[in-house]
Design a protein around this motif. Structure first.
Motif, PDB file in Angstrom:
ATOM      1  N   PHE A  37      29.084  41.230  30.160  1.00 46.11           N
ATOM      2  CA  PHE A  37      28.796  39.853  29.851  1.00 46.11           C
ATOM      3  C   PHE A  37      29.521  38.887  30.719  1.00 46.11           C
ATOM      4  O   PHE A  37      29.529  37.731  30.455  1.00 46.11           O
ATOM      5  N   ASP A 200      39.743  23.450  21.368  1.00 43.59           N
ATOM      6  CA  ASP A 200      40.261  23.431  22.732  1.00 43.59           C
ATOM      7  C   ASP A 200      39.706  22.202  23.458  1.00 43.59           C
ATOM      8  O   ASP A 200      38.843  22.303  24.325  1.00 43.59           O
ATOM      9  N   ARG A 230      42.430  20.883  27.719  1.00 43.38           N
ATOM     10  CA  ARG A 230      41.708  22.157  27.718  1.00 43.38           C
ATOM     11  C   ARG A 230      42.564  23.243  28.358  1.00 43.38           C
ATOM     12  O   ARG A 230      43.019  23.080  29.497  1.00 43.38           O
ATOM     13  N   ARG A 237      43.893  30.590  21.260  1.00 46.10           N
ATOM     14  CA  ARG A 237      44.156  31.639  20.257  1.00 46.10           C
ATOM     15  C   ARG A 237      45.646  31.745  19.969  1.00 46.10           C
ATOM     16  O   ARG A 237      46.054  31.961  18.822  1.00 46.10           O
ATOM     17  N   TRP A 360      38.645  31.400  30.379  1.00 55.44           N
ATOM     18  CA  TRP A 360      37.776  32.477  29.882  1.00 55.44           C
ATOM     19  C   TRP A 360      37.862  33.682  30.808  1.00 55.44           C
ATOM     20  O   TRP A 360      37.889  33.539  32.021  1.00 55.44           O
ATOM     21  N   GLY A 361      37.861  34.868  30.219  1.00 55.87           N
ATOM     22  CA  GLY A 361      37.652  36.084  31.000  1.00 55.87           C
ATOM     23  C   GLY A 361      38.906  36.886  31.310  1.00 55.87           C
ATOM     24  O   GLY A 361      39.960  36.334  31.589  1.00 55.87           O
ATOM     25  N   GLU A 363      40.971  38.575  29.607  1.00 56.11           N
ATOM     26  CA  GLU A 363      42.035  38.806  28.622  1.00 56.11           C
ATOM     27  C   GLU A 363      41.717  40.010  27.744  1.00 56.11           C
ATOM     28  O   GLU A 363      42.633  40.656  27.228  1.00 56.11           O
ATOM     29  N   TYR A 396      29.747  25.796  29.060  1.00 55.74           N
ATOM     30  CA  TYR A 396      30.780  24.786  29.313  1.00 55.74           C
ATOM     31  C   TYR A 396      31.323  24.849  30.738  1.00 55.74           C
ATOM     32  O   TYR A 396      31.046  25.782  31.487  1.00 55.74           O
TER      33      TYR A 396
HETATM   34  C1  UD2 Z   1      33.446  37.511  25.445  1.00 55.16           C
HETATM   35  C2  UD2 Z   1      34.175  37.517  24.120  1.00 55.16           C
HETATM   36  C3  UD2 Z   1      35.120  36.351  24.119  1.00 55.16           C
HETATM   37  C4  UD2 Z   1      36.128  36.509  25.230  1.00 55.16           C
HETATM   38  C5  UD2 Z   1      35.376  36.604  26.539  1.00 55.16           C
HETATM   39  C6  UD2 Z   1      36.242  36.895  27.731  1.00 55.16           C
HETATM   40  C7  UD2 Z   1      32.981  38.671  22.360  1.00 55.16           C
HETATM   41  C8  UD2 Z   1      31.909  38.623  21.367  1.00 55.16           C
HETATM   42  N1  UD2 Z   1      33.214  37.536  23.051  1.00 55.16           N
HETATM   43  O1  UD2 Z   1      32.657  36.464  25.837  1.00 55.16           O
HETATM   44  O2  UD2 Z   1      35.802  36.247  22.914  1.00 55.16           O
HETATM   45  O3  UD2 Z   1      36.934  37.617  25.022  1.00 55.16           O
HETATM   46  O4  UD2 Z   1      34.443  37.637  26.497  1.00 55.16           O
HETATM   47  O5  UD2 Z   1      37.200  35.936  27.905  1.00 55.16           O
HETATM   48  O6  UD2 Z   1      33.626  39.694  22.501  1.00 55.16           O
HETATM   49  N2  UD2 Z   1      36.502  28.891  24.313  1.00 55.16           N
HETATM   50  C9  UD2 Z   1      37.543  27.977  24.224  1.00 55.16           C
HETATM   51  N3  UD2 Z   1      37.971  27.372  25.364  1.00 55.16           N
HETATM   52  C10 UD2 Z   1      37.423  27.626  26.593  1.00 55.16           C
HETATM   53  C11 UD2 Z   1      36.392  28.595  26.675  1.00 55.16           C
HETATM   54  C12 UD2 Z   1      35.958  29.218  25.514  1.00 55.16           C
HETATM   55  O7  UD2 Z   1      38.042  27.713  23.148  1.00 55.16           O
HETATM   56  O8  UD2 Z   1      37.851  27.047  27.580  1.00 55.16           O
HETATM   57  C13 UD2 Z   1      36.028  29.532  23.094  1.00 55.16           C
HETATM   58  C14 UD2 Z   1      34.527  29.460  22.881  1.00 55.16           C
HETATM   59  O9  UD2 Z   1      34.148  28.247  22.282  1.00 55.16           O
HETATM   60  C15 UD2 Z   1      34.273  30.683  22.023  1.00 55.16           C
HETATM   61  C16 UD2 Z   1      35.342  31.671  22.496  1.00 55.16           C
HETATM   62  O10 UD2 Z   1      36.302  30.910  23.198  1.00 55.16           O
HETATM   63  O11 UD2 Z   1      34.429  30.412  20.669  1.00 55.16           O
HETATM   64  C17 UD2 Z   1      34.765  32.745  23.424  1.00 55.16           C
HETATM   65  O12 UD2 Z   1      33.999  32.166  24.457  1.00 55.16           O
HETATM   66  P1  UD2 Z   1      32.483  32.607  24.708  1.00 55.16           P
HETATM   67  O13 UD2 Z   1      31.760  32.670  23.442  1.00 55.16           O
HETATM   68  O14 UD2 Z   1      31.934  31.746  25.787  1.00 55.16           O
HETATM   69  O15 UD2 Z   1      32.739  34.060  25.265  1.00 55.16           O
HETATM   70  P2  UD2 Z   1      31.676  35.320  25.275  1.00 55.16           P
HETATM   71  O16 UD2 Z   1      31.231  35.599  23.906  1.00 55.16           O
HETATM   72  O17 UD2 Z   1      30.696  35.105  26.327  1.00 55.16           O
END
Ligand code: UD2
Ligand code: MN
Length: 614
Positions: A37, A200, A230, A237, A360-361, A363, A396
């Protein structure tokens, strides 16, 4: 490769298909493709969405799977909200209709509303109009195995309490609050201490006072932490985790729906396995229809050569272990990242997160490696199900640049935990290597030392013995057909898991820096390549008709039909279970690879052409 029967029943028809899930409903047909993903860094050939549909959008690629089913895999096109006005972004479109999405069913949008639906879609990169129709307390199907529904957990009342931490940046109102409500509605309140929402630095109007008021209606304490600037999901978390009062932390993305019975199995497992991050099965909430779709259970999480998270089918040996008790938690080499529970004390003891990972990414792999290498575990608890909206792209912004951020996060993770394999990763992903320069990882190295963590070789050998990475004692490089001077090639078409699948063929030999041309041969004689695919040929008794001698590339299974041996003197590659030799087909112009009785023919000469990987 084995696929499971998922038995979907969404009341509008019953479909049983071993390889694809087709969701009835007037709007869409969805082919589920479990892949990774996140963006393939520096590569335009990335395939990186979780759930997949049949509409092609800009920047998406398309493949045929082996049955001719068209599958589409998107990649992170973000940032930006295409053509959305400020007014659109700040408006709360939530307008629930009583039975919309009831029981996890898809939401149908009337033809006259399709224009609005399409206008709103880019705001969150899921169907906002559909989500905003669904009440916050919609019911969901109970997708658990029957044995999970009747499973008794000893001393349920004395399980440790949980603080649920949900971080978000500009999340939609309906998905955020449905996440919260689903937790509240489906948890025993005696076990739910609080829900912590960490904002955030969102800039949407409705996520301010309106949200403060809305959470007051909830029957459990909900706290909102608002970050001024941000920082990304890791920092957010951590802000939540630091103030959490319960002994267990449960992290969720802000667009989830917890399914019936999700909490107790997680907590019960933490009681017996307190040094573990326990993950539910992550079901799929369709980004197109918001339907709740049960996902595969016979998979675990790992990653590919570019360190993109991937789901892979359990190999034969894991399947045998799991079959003894299908309700029992099982280990996973890596976690997806978003949904897991962990003891708070242990989380901080084991180093929480690398705070220098922004936005993001990366971690998720960092935490997975750290847990395993430092005496902990990552486990999947199959009796706990939580749905998540899998998007094809990120809605975003990535302040500082998406590639830079992702590369930095991945580089930090690799530098700290991957030992020799960091060279492999940087060698074939030079742009990540570039980002690695100047990274100060001293703190994390001190942590690794302090926790007395094992090395990455130990991790690969013990946690993921089926891995397809190069290692000492394994061949890594091109497999060259000496007569034609062509090389073994991966098929381009993709199977249900997003893994390349199809007939083994020959093509021009690729350069040393091109991972696409590389294969690994293990000491046990398994010829494998990226994405957990292996060279495969039928057993002798299966050799009939036209398919006679066909050699394929398909998901690694651990079965003898995927074992080979290389004779350095005769240059032959011999198939273990039939004793036949790898040859090429002269009848076809695509130079397909076949099995033939071993002979002295030059067409059976293969060169294992090594390439340095570190
Ligand atoms: C996956 C994970 C996600 C995270 C990511 C890698 C699942 C289902 N989801 O992508 O948790 O581990 O891989 O980093 O396993 N957010 C913020 N601030 C930011 C960016 C994101 O608070 O600057 C929040 C966002 O609103 C969401 C969460 O972090 O609630 C995860 O972001 P996502 O949904 O875009 O990530 P996803 O599901 O593509
Ligand atoms: Mn998410």
């Amino acid at each position: 490769m084995k696929f499971i029967n998922t038995n979907l029943d969404f009341k509008c028809g019953r479909w049983r298909n071993r390889r694809i899930l087709i969701l009835c409903g007037s709007l869409v047909t969805i082919v589920l493709l479990w892949t990774n993903f996140y963006s393939s860094i520096g590569s335009s050939t990335s395939d990186n969405s979780w759930g997949v549909n049949l509409k092609l959008a800009a920047g998406q690629r398309e493949w045929q799977d082996s049955r001719g089913m068209r599958v589409v895999v998107g990649h992170y096109i973000g940032p930006s909200v295409d053509n959305a006005t400020k007014e659109m972004m700040n408006k709360n479109y939530f307008a629930p209709e009583q039975n919309a999405g009831h029981d996890g069913r898809p939401v149908e949008i009337a033809p006259k509303e399709l224009y609005l639906m399409r206008r709103l879609f880019p705001l969150h990169r899921f169907n906002l109009l559909a989500s905003d129709r669904i009440p916050l307390n919609r019911t969901l199907p109970d997708v658990r195995r029957p044995a999970c529904k009747t499973k008794v957990y000893v001393d349920e009342e004395s399980l440790p309490e949980v603080s649920v931490i949900i971080v978000f940046h500009n999340e939609a109102w309906s998905t955020l609050l449905r996440t919260v409500w689903s937790v509240v509605l489906r948890s025993p309140h005696s076990l739910l201490s609080e829900i912590i929402l960490v904002d955030d630095a969102s800039d949407r109007d409705f996520l301010k006072e309106e949200l403060d008021k809305a959470v007051l209606e909830l029957p459990v304490p909900v706290h909102i932490i608002r970050l001024k600037t941000r920082i990304g999901l890791v920092g957010a978390r951590l802000a939540g985790a630091r103030v959490a009062v319960a002994p267990v932390l449960l992290f969720l993305d802000a667009h989830c729906e917890a399914a019936p019975g999700f909490l107790v199995p997680l907590l019960a497992h933490l009681r017996v396995s307190p040094r573990s991050a326990v993950c539910p099965i992550i079901d799929i909430i369709s980004d197109e229809t918001l339907a709740y779709i049960k996902s595969f259970e016979l998979h675990w999480g790992a990653f590919n050569w570019n360190l993109h998270f991937r789901w892979y089918t359990l190999g034969n040996s894991e399947l045998q272990k799991r079959k003894k008790d299908m309700t029992a938690p099982f280990p996973s080499p890596a976690m997806a990242g978003g949904l897991f529970a962990i003891m708070k004390e242990y989380f901080f003891e084991v180093g929480a997160y690398d705070e220098k990972m922004k936005i993001w990414g990366g971690e998720n792999l960092e935490l997975s490696f750290r847990l395993w290498q430092c005496g902990g575990k990552v486990e999947i608890v199959p009796c706990s199900h939580i749905g998540h909206i899998f998007r094809k792209s990120s809605p975003y912004s990535f302040p500082g640049g998406m590639r830079e951020i992702l590369s930095t996060n991945l580089a930090r993770m690799a530098l700290v935990w991957m030992d020799s394999w960091v060279d492999f990763f940087f060698k074939f992903n030079p742009e990540v290597g570039l980002q690695a320069r100047g990274q100060n990882i001293t703190d994390r190295l001190i942590l690794r030392e302090k926790l007395n963590c094992k090395n990455f070789e130990w991790y690969l050998k013990n946690v993921w013995p089926q891995h397809f990475f190069p290692q000492d004692g394994r061949f890594f490089g091109r497999i060259k057909h000496s007569e034609s001077e062509k090389c073994m090639k991966k098929p381009v078409s993709k199977g249900v898991l997003g893994q390349p699948m199809g007939s083994a063929t020959l093509g021009i030999c690729l350069k040393d820096e091109d991972l696409n041309g590389m294969f690994v041969m293990t000491e046990e004689g398994i010829i494998m390549t990226d994405e957990s695919i292996c060279l495969d040929a039928p057993q002798k008794n299966e050799f009939e008709g036209e398919k006679k001698g066909a050699v394929k590339v398909m998901g690694c299974s651990g079965y003898p039909r995927q074992k080979w041996s290389y004779n350095e003197k005769t240059y032959q590659l011999q198939h273990a279970s039939t004793g036949q030799c790898l040859d090429i087909s002269t009848s076809s112009d695509t130079s397909s690879i076949v099995l033939r009785t071993c002979s002295t023919e030059k067409s059976q000469h293969w060169i294992l052409d090594s390439v340095a990987w570190k």
